[in-house]
Design a protein around this motif. Structure first.
Motif, PDB file in Angstrom:
ATOM      1  N   GLU A 262       2.666   5.634  -7.070  1.00 46.15           N
ATOM      2  CA  GLU A 262       2.444   4.531  -7.970  1.00 46.15           C
ATOM      3  C   GLU A 262       1.681   3.225  -6.660  1.00 46.15           C
ATOM      4  OE1 GLU A 262       5.555   1.364 -10.225  1.00 46.15           O
ATOM      5  OE2 GLU A 262       5.617   2.947  -9.480  1.00 46.15           O
ATOM      6  N   LEU A 263       2.684   3.749  -5.818  1.00 47.55           N
ATOM      7  CA  LEU A 263       2.327   2.270  -4.504  1.00 47.55           C
ATOM      8  C   LEU A 263       1.103   1.805  -3.500  1.00 47.55           C
ATOM      9  CD1 LEU A 263       4.057   0.023  -2.711  1.00 47.55           C
ATOM     10  CD2 LEU A 263       4.517   2.096  -0.782  1.00 47.55           C
ATOM     11  N   ARG A 264       0.751   3.568  -3.578  1.00 47.66           N
ATOM     12  CA  ARG A 264      -1.000   3.204  -3.386  1.00 47.66           C
ATOM     13  C   ARG A 264      -1.906   2.770  -4.531  1.00 47.66           C
ATOM     14  NH1 ARG A 264      -3.387   8.905  -2.343  1.00 47.66           N
ATOM     15  NH2 ARG A 264      -5.026   7.747  -1.898  1.00 47.66           N
ATOM     16  N   GLU A 265      -1.305   2.568  -5.144  1.00 49.62           N
ATOM     17  CA  GLU A 265      -2.216   1.854  -6.736  1.00 49.62           C
ATOM     18  C   GLU A 265      -1.910   0.713  -6.978  1.00 49.62           C
ATOM     19  OE1 GLU A 265      -0.809   3.843  -9.834  1.00 49.62           O
ATOM     20  OE2 GLU A 265      -1.944   6.148 -10.273  1.00 49.62           O
ATOM     21  N   LYS A 266      -0.506   0.422  -6.959  1.00 49.13           N
ATOM     22  CA  LYS A 266      -0.836  -0.830  -6.623  1.00 49.13           C
ATOM     23  C   LYS A 266      -1.204  -1.493  -4.888  1.00 49.13           C
ATOM     24  CE  LYS A 266       3.832  -0.894  -8.865  1.00 49.13           C
ATOM     25  NZ  LYS A 266       3.290  -2.119 -10.291  1.00 49.13           N
ATOM     26  N   THR A 267      -1.467  -0.533  -4.045  1.00 46.00           N
ATOM     27  CA  THR A 267      -1.716  -1.371  -3.033  1.00 46.00           C
ATOM     28  C   THR A 267      -3.002  -1.637  -2.205  1.00 46.00           C
ATOM     29  OG1 THR A 267      -0.616   0.126  -1.391  1.00 46.00           O
ATOM     30  CG2 THR A 267       0.633  -2.228  -2.079  1.00 46.00           C
ATOM     31  N   GLY A 268      -2.965  -0.035  -2.398  1.00 50.88           N
ATOM     32  CA  GLY A 268      -4.447   0.438  -1.955  1.00 50.88           C
ATOM     33  C   GLY A 268      -4.229   0.978  -0.565  1.00 50.88           C
ATOM     34  N   ALA A 269      -2.823   1.116  -0.212  1.00 47.18           N
ATOM     35  CA  ALA A 269      -3.116   1.664   1.211  1.00 47.18           C
ATOM     36  C   ALA A 269      -2.876   3.098   1.410  1.00 47.18           C
ATOM     37  CB  ALA A 269      -1.453   0.881   1.500  1.00 47.18           C
ATOM     38  N   GLY A 270      -2.645   3.724   2.845  1.00 41.52           N
ATOM     39  CA  GLY A 270      -2.729   5.366   2.450  1.00 41.52           C
ATOM     40  C   GLY A 270      -1.690   5.915   2.177  1.00 41.52           C
ATOM     41  N   MET A 271      -1.336   7.155   2.116  1.00 35.50           N
ATOM     42  CA  MET A 271      -0.483   7.727   1.179  1.00 35.50           C
ATOM     43  C   MET A 271       1.143   8.175   2.223  1.00 35.50           C
ATOM     44  SD  MET A 271       0.066  12.101   0.970  1.00 35.50           S
ATOM     45  CE  MET A 271      -0.328  12.148   2.229  1.00 35.50           C
ATOM     46  N   MET A 272       0.466   8.015   3.559  1.00 37.55           N
ATOM     47  CA  MET A 272       1.508   8.311   4.375  1.00 37.55           C
ATOM     48  C   MET A 272       2.139   6.457   4.805  1.00 37.55           C
ATOM     49  SD  MET A 272       1.728  11.499   5.592  1.00 37.55           S
ATOM     50  CE  MET A 272       3.149  11.252   6.443  1.00 37.55           C
ATOM     51  N   ASP A 273       1.119   5.476   4.808  1.00 33.41           N
ATOM     52  CA  ASP A 273       2.157   3.894   5.087  1.00 33.41           C
ATOM     53  C   ASP A 273       2.768   3.836   3.727  1.00 33.41           C
ATOM     54  OD1 ASP A 273       0.738   3.718   7.346  1.00 33.41           O
ATOM     55  OD2 ASP A 273      -1.256   3.195   6.775  1.00 33.41           O
ATOM     56  N   CYS A 274       2.763   4.252   2.195  1.00 41.27           N
ATOM     57  CA  CYS A 274       3.380   3.558   1.514  1.00 41.27           C
ATOM     58  C   CYS A 274       4.664   5.194   1.447  1.00 41.27           C
ATOM     59  CB  CYS A 274       2.346   4.576   0.301  1.00 41.27           C
ATOM     60  SG  CYS A 274       1.066   2.907  -0.485  1.00 41.27           S
ATOM     61  N   LYS A 275       4.410   6.023   2.194  1.00 37.93           N
ATOM     62  CA  LYS A 275       5.671   7.076   1.891  1.00 37.93           C
ATOM     63  C   LYS A 275       6.356   6.476   2.559  1.00 37.93           C
ATOM     64  CE  LYS A 275       7.367  11.679   3.238  1.00 37.93           C
ATOM     65  NZ  LYS A 275       7.064  12.242   3.078  1.00 37.93           N
TER      66      LYS A 275
END
Length: 294
Positions: free
Chosen positions: A10-23
């Motif tokens: 969900e955070l990736r979809e909202k921000t376009g950031a990478g998986m590890m950055d979102c985690k």
């Protein structure tokens, strides 16, 4: 607290950031989505999402070769300025090497592959580069070629990456001939190797256009057909590599040149950056200032 894959997605979809950055953002904010978004924005990572609807029609065509294998890629950026950026050039090379080493069959498959064992996908890597470089970047297409026994490929990059061509010849191992064919394709932009590759529908459409042209010129019906076939030959010379006059020697066709080296053209790939993409009409001064302010 434990962070779920659903939260990361969900955070990736909202921000376009990478998986590890979102985690990491979710872990730092105890799973609070809004705070995680702010965390990424503060780090400058979330800005990639803001680029998603922009047009990326500039960029680079790039070739990497290893042994008897090579890859041609096109990676797009928004401006020509960025295509000359050292970080962008390195990213293009990194992506090309990943594709050559992992051999995906489609762009979608490539983007989902794990990138360099860092726990992120190739798409994550590109997204992170968007945040660092400050423009929308995208892997548009690629072609991997392999020279088999008694085959050779030639590569050529024109105008610093504006056009890239990979050619494959069979029946010969003459590398210079293969490069000559690639250079020719860069210059004259053929669509096919030979006329038997041209779809019957396309040939019939061209024949009908030529027929109507001849009739509108008031030519007698009994010679129209001959005129059409003659002009159709000119059409094949324009679109078929083998039938084009060789750029290094206009007195012979490309097919004849390759045959003189003991081979024939098996295939070729030609990427011209941004072809087919509807470009945005920007004010040049504004584009310059947008780069200065970064």
């Amino acid at each position: 607290m434990a962070i779920s894959a659903k939260q990361v997605k969900e955070l990736r979809e909202k921000t376009g950031a990478g998986m590890m950055d979102c985690k990491k953002a979710l872990s730092e904010t105890d799973g609070d989505m809004e705070k995680a978004i702010d965390f990424l924005r503060e780090k400058g990572i979330a800005k990639a999402a803001k680029k998603a609807d922009r047009v990326a029609a500039e960029g680079l065509a790039h070739i990497v070769t290893e042994g008897n294998r090579a890859v041609l890629v096109e990676i797009n950026s928004e401006t020509d300025f960025v295509s000359k950026n050292e970080n962008f050039i390195k990213m293009v090379d990194d992506v090309a090497r990943h594709i050559l080493n992992n051999n995906p069959s489609t762009v979608e498959e490539a983007l989902e592959q794990s990138f360099e064992g860092e726990g992120e996908t190739l798409q994550d890597f590109i997204t992170n580069q968007i945040a660092k470089i400050g423009e929308k970047l995208s892997l548009r297409r690629f072609a991997v070629v392999e020279g088999g026994e008694n085959e050779v490929f030639g590569s050529y990059i024109h105008m610093g990456g504006r056009i890239g061509v990979l050619s494959v010849l069979e029946g010969t191992t003459d590398e210079q001939a293969a490069k000559d064919v690639a250079m020719h394709a860069a210059a004259l932009n053929p669509k096919y190797v030979s006329r038997d590759e041209v779809a019957e529908e396309e040939v019939n459409r061209e024949r009908e256009v030529l027929k109507q042209q001849a009739m509108s010129e008031g030519k007698p019906e009994n010679i129209v057909e001959k005129m059409v076939e003659g002009r159709l030959g000119k059409f094949f010379e324009e679109v078929c590599l083998n039938e084009q006059a060789f750029v290094k020697d206009g007195d012979q066709k490309v097919g004849k040149y390759v045959a003189s080296k003991g081979g024939k053209v098996k295939t070729f790939y030609r990427f011209e950056v941004g072809e087919g993409i509807e470009k945005r009409e920007d004010n040049f001064a504004e584009e310059v200032m947008s780069q200065v302010k970064k």
